[in-house]
Design a protein around this motif. Structure first.
Motif, PDB file in Angstrom:
ATOM      1  N   UNK A  67       4.197  26.995  12.045  1.00 15.12           N
ATOM      2  CA  UNK A  67       5.084  27.797  12.891  1.00 15.12           C
ATOM      3  C   UNK A  67       6.476  27.813  12.291  1.00 15.12           C
ATOM      4  N   UNK A  68       7.034  29.009  12.171  1.00 11.39           N
ATOM      5  CA  UNK A  68       8.406  29.136  11.678  1.00 11.39           C
ATOM      6  C   UNK A  68       9.111  30.254  12.433  1.00 11.39           C
ATOM      7  N   UNK A  69      10.410  30.095  12.588  1.00 10.81           N
ATOM      8  CA  UNK A  69      11.243  31.095  13.253  1.00 10.81           C
ATOM      9  C   UNK A  69      12.332  31.534  12.296  1.00 10.81           C
ATOM     10  N   UNK A  70      12.607  32.847  12.284  1.00  9.37           N
ATOM     11  CA  UNK A  70      13.670  33.413  11.458  1.00  9.37           C
ATOM     12  C   UNK A  70      14.674  34.132  12.338  1.00  9.37           C
ATOM     13  N   UNK A  71      15.961  33.870  12.091  1.00 10.97           N
ATOM     14  CA  UNK A  71      17.051  34.582  12.751  1.00 10.97           C
ATOM     15  C   UNK A  71      17.734  35.427  11.688  1.00 10.97           C
ATOM     16  N   UNK A  72      17.684  36.737  11.863  1.00 14.84           N
ATOM     17  CA  UNK A  72      18.184  37.674  10.854  1.00 14.84           C
ATOM     18  C   UNK A  72      19.385  38.438  11.398  1.00 14.84           C
ATOM     19  N   UNK A  73      20.420  38.524  10.611  1.00 17.47           N
ATOM     20  CA  UNK A  73      21.556  39.397  10.913  1.00 17.47           C
ATOM     21  C   UNK A  73      21.727  40.356   9.753  1.00 17.47           C
ATOM     22  N   UNK A  74      21.652  41.651  10.039  1.00 13.89           N
ATOM     23  CA  UNK A  74      21.839  42.672   9.011  1.00 13.89           C
ATOM     24  C   UNK A  74      23.159  43.392   9.289  1.00 13.89           C
ATOM     25  N   UNK A  75      23.998  43.514   8.262  1.00 16.59           N
ATOM     26  CA  UNK A  75      25.344  44.053   8.431  1.00 16.59           C
ATOM     27  C   UNK A  75      25.414  45.497   7.965  1.00 16.59           C
ATOM     28  N   UNK A  76      26.165  46.299   8.734  1.00 21.38           N
ATOM     29  CA  UNK A  76      26.428  47.692   8.369  1.00 21.38           C
ATOM     30  C   UNK A  76      27.916  47.965   8.441  1.00 21.38           C
ATOM     31  N   UNK A  77      28.254  49.205   8.775  1.00 22.04           N
ATOM     32  CA  UNK A  77      29.661  49.582   8.934  1.00 22.04           C
ATOM     33  C   UNK A  77      29.843  50.240  10.294  1.00 22.04           C
ATOM     34  N   UNK A  78      30.713  49.666  11.106  1.00 23.64           N
ATOM     35  CA  UNK A  78      30.948  50.208  12.445  1.00 23.64           C
ATOM     36  C   UNK A  78      31.601  51.582  12.353  1.00 23.64           C
ATOM     37  N   UNK A  79      31.295  52.440  13.344  1.00 21.42           N
ATOM     38  CA  UNK A  79      31.895  53.771  13.341  1.00 21.42           C
ATOM     39  C   UNK A  79      31.603  54.509  14.630  1.00 21.42           C
ATOM     40  N   UNK A  80      32.132  55.726  14.725  1.00 15.65           N
ATOM     41  CA  UNK A  80      31.937  56.603  15.896  1.00 15.65           C
ATOM     42  C   UNK A  80      30.580  57.277  15.761  1.00 15.65           C
ATOM     43  N   UNK A  81      29.834  57.299  16.867  1.00 19.36           N
ATOM     44  CA  UNK A  81      28.497  57.888  16.799  1.00 19.36           C
ATOM     45  C   UNK A  81      28.528  59.396  16.552  1.00 19.36           C
ATOM     46  N   UNK A  82      29.683  60.044  16.797  1.00 22.65           N
ATOM     47  CA  UNK A  82      29.795  61.481  16.502  1.00 22.65           C
ATOM     48  C   UNK A  82      30.013  61.741  15.017  1.00 22.65           C
ATOM     49  N   UNK A  83      30.375  60.691  14.268  1.00 24.73           N
ATOM     50  CA  UNK A  83      30.627  60.835  12.829  1.00 24.73           C
ATOM     51  C   UNK A  83      29.805  59.799  12.061  1.00 24.73           C
ATOM     52  N   UNK A  84      28.464  59.886  12.144  1.00 26.25           N
ATOM     53  CA  UNK A  84      27.620  58.867  11.518  1.00 26.25           C
ATOM     54  C   UNK A  84      27.787  58.800  10.001  1.00 26.25           C
ATOM     55  N   UNK A  85      28.267  59.913   9.383  1.00 26.54           N
ATOM     56  CA  UNK A  85      28.453  59.895   7.935  1.00 26.54           C
ATOM     57  C   UNK A  85      29.554  58.922   7.512  1.00 26.54           C
ATOM     58  N   UNK A  86      30.394  58.520   8.453  1.00 25.97           N
ATOM     59  CA  UNK A  86      31.477  57.586   8.145  1.00 25.97           C
ATOM     60  C   UNK A  86      31.087  56.133   8.451  1.00 25.97           C
ATOM     61  N   UNK A  87      29.863  55.920   8.897  1.00 25.60           N
ATOM     62  CA  UNK A  87      29.399  54.574   9.268  1.00 25.60           C
ATOM     63  C   UNK A  87      28.101  54.268   8.520  1.00 25.60           C
ATOM     64  N   UNK A  88      27.650  53.074   8.699  1.00 20.06           N
ATOM     65  CA  UNK A  88      26.342  52.656   8.152  1.00 20.06           C
ATOM     66  C   UNK A  88      25.643  51.877   9.265  1.00 20.06           C
ATOM     67  N   UNK A  89      24.657  52.528   9.878  1.00 21.36           N
ATOM     68  CA  UNK A  89      24.055  51.982  11.084  1.00 21.36           C
ATOM     69  C   UNK A  89      23.076  50.842  10.745  1.00 21.36           C
ATOM     70  N   UNK A 101      19.005  42.302  19.140  1.00 21.45           N
ATOM     71  CA  UNK A 101      20.274  42.401  19.846  1.00 21.45           C
ATOM     72  C   UNK A 101      21.330  42.979  18.908  1.00 21.45           C
ATOM     73  N   UNK A 102      22.226  43.808  19.488  1.00 21.81           N
ATOM     74  CA  UNK A 102      23.349  44.331  18.705  1.00 21.81           C
ATOM     75  C   UNK A 102      24.686  44.027  19.359  1.00 21.81           C
ATOM     76  N   UNK A 103      24.669  43.467  20.555  1.00 21.28           N
ATOM     77  CA  UNK A 103      25.920  43.111  21.216  1.00 21.28           C
ATOM     78  C   UNK A 103      26.836  44.292  21.475  1.00 21.28           C
ATOM     79  N   UNK A 104      26.268  45.430  21.787  1.00 22.97           N
ATOM     80  CA  UNK A 104      27.057  46.655  21.917  1.00 22.97           C
ATOM     81  C   UNK A 104      26.862  47.254  23.303  1.00 22.97           C
ATOM     82  N   UNK A 105      27.951  47.458  24.050  1.00 21.76           N
ATOM     83  CA  UNK A 105      27.855  48.068  25.380  1.00 21.76           C
ATOM     84  C   UNK A 105      28.394  49.500  25.406  1.00 21.76           C
ATOM     85  N   UNK A 106      28.917  49.973  24.269  1.00 19.53           N
ATOM     86  CA  UNK A 106      29.491  51.330  24.208  1.00 19.53           C
ATOM     87  C   UNK A 106      28.478  52.297  23.630  1.00 19.53           C
ATOM     88  N   UNK A 107      28.250  53.418  24.330  1.00 20.30           N
ATOM     89  CA  UNK A 107      27.218  54.342  23.869  1.00 20.30           C
ATOM     90  C   UNK A 107      27.669  55.254  22.741  1.00 20.30           C
TER      91      UNK A 107
END
Length: 377
Positions: free
Chosen positions: A183-205, A240-246
């Motif tokens: 039995x093994x457990x993995x905790x993974x965090x993958x990093x992107x670039x935060x941005x406005x959802x109306x301008x996804x080209x300026x972010x990395x989801x 989980x992403x810890x995000x409450x803003x749509x």
């Protein structure tokens, strides 16, 4: 005239009445020590961290048979109990209480079976020991694993070990566990670039990337199983992403995975598999791994054959050899000697109104006596 068999019920009740929720001992090991000392056992109490442990041995020669178990229990919870979970009540021929099934009842049955075995064999060949810990239901860091290190230093590692977990499925003795998956457990965090959802080209989801990683890991079975083991399973147990803003693309996404693996893999090879799936995204990530135990197998041989003969003697049927279920302290013993698990029916373990029929406890005591007879000759 043959004396009546020793009754496991009084000891089981005395143990249950000790509220030994991990890591508290609450007097449970003292109760057990008091039962073993008159049988000629030399008892060693040892404390590591917050955990109390007991190693008791009778005899010094070989072969050395060890019964392993735990007196700690999971919390009773707040609802669903008919009686006080630590009252050890008896109703209609059934013993109720936290630990009745997992595994204070099993320990009491072993002591009763041992008592009958020694009455018939006052000078048995070899030696018999009990390794009883108080942290099996918890982190399992200061119990069996630490006592085994102590035994290794003293040259007292057993030649064979039986763990008394409630392994039976439908009736007593129908299952002997000869291994367990890792039995093994993995905790993974993958990093992107935060941005406005109306301008996804300026972010990395990072959510999209992590979803692709999880798809790679779960789209196909890892394997089809092996001779003694069922297939390896990978389960996503958290996201989980810890995000409450749509309208915000978050800067990171996290997932938690649990892998139960057979003998075709190790935790190291599966860690490499996770890294490969993550590297395919060409994104920055962090991963933490915890392996609570590698897979192990005690192949059919003298010890397993002795257990099989004992079950056949007492039940009239041969047990199935099984490696399913979760982890147990057998994973620590497997590093040193052949180990298997055999105990009562585990239908109510960790439940409210945990219980065991008294007749089953007495039958288990007789089975454990037969195990000693077959294992020690």
């Amino acid at each position: 005239m043959r004396n009546a068999p020793a009754d496991p019920l009084p000891l089981a009740q005395a143990l249950i009445r000790c509220p030994s929720v991990t890591p508290a001992d609450a007097g449970a090991l003292g109760v057990l020590e008091a039962a073993l000392a008159p049988l000629g056992f030399t008892c060693h109490r040892m404390r590591f961290g917050e955990t109390e442990n007991l190693f008791a041995r009778r005899g010094t020669g070989g072969p050395h048979f060890c019964y392993a178990g735990h007196t700690d229990v999971v919390p009773p919870g707040g609802q669903g109990w008919t009686d006080d979970p630590f009252a050890a009540s008896v109703r209609d021929g059934v013993l109720y209480g936290r630990g009745a099934c997992d595994m204070k009842g099993g320990i009491a049955a072993f002591v009763a079976g041992l008592t009958d075995y020694l009455a018939a064999n006052p000078n048995p060949p070899g030696s018999i020991s009990l390794l009883i810990t108080g942290d099996e239901e918890g982190p399992a860091k200061d119990g069996t694993v630490r006592v085994l290190d102590w035994l290794a230093e003293r040259g007292e590692i057993p030649d064979m070990a039986l763990v008394g977990e409630p392994t039976s499925r439908a009736q007593l003795g129908d299952i002997v566990k000869v291994g367990r998956r890792g039995s093994m457990t993995a905790w993974i965090t993958l990093f992107g670039t935060q941005g406005h959802s109306a301008y996804p080209q300026r972010a990395d989801n990072p959510i999209h990337r992590l979803v692709r990683v999880l798809h790679r890991l779960t789209a196909e079975p890892i394997d089809a199983g092996s001779e003694f083991f069922e297939p390896t399973t990978l389960q996503v147990t958290g996201f989980d992403v810890g995000n409450s803003a749509n309208n915000v693309i978050p800067g990171e996404a996290r997932a938690m995975l649990n892998i139960r693996f057979n003998d075709l893999h190790t935790s190291a090879s599966l860690t490499d598999r996770l890294h490969a799936a993550l590297r395919a995204e060409e994104a920055r990530y962090d991963m933490r791994i915890d392996c609570s135990g590698e897979s192990f197998l005690t192949k059919p041989g003298p010890f397993v054959e002795a257990l099989t003969r004992a079950v056949e003697r007492q039940t009239g049927q041969a047990p199935a050899l099984d490696t399913g279920g979760g982890t147990s302290d057998a994973r620590f013993l497997a590093r040193f000697c052949p180990v298997a698990e055999l105990g009562g029916v585990g239908a109510t373990m960790h439940k409210a109104d945990e219980c065991v029929p008294i007749a089953e406890l007495r039958d288990l005591a007789a089975l454990y006596r037969a195990v000693l007879e077959e294992s020690l000759g």
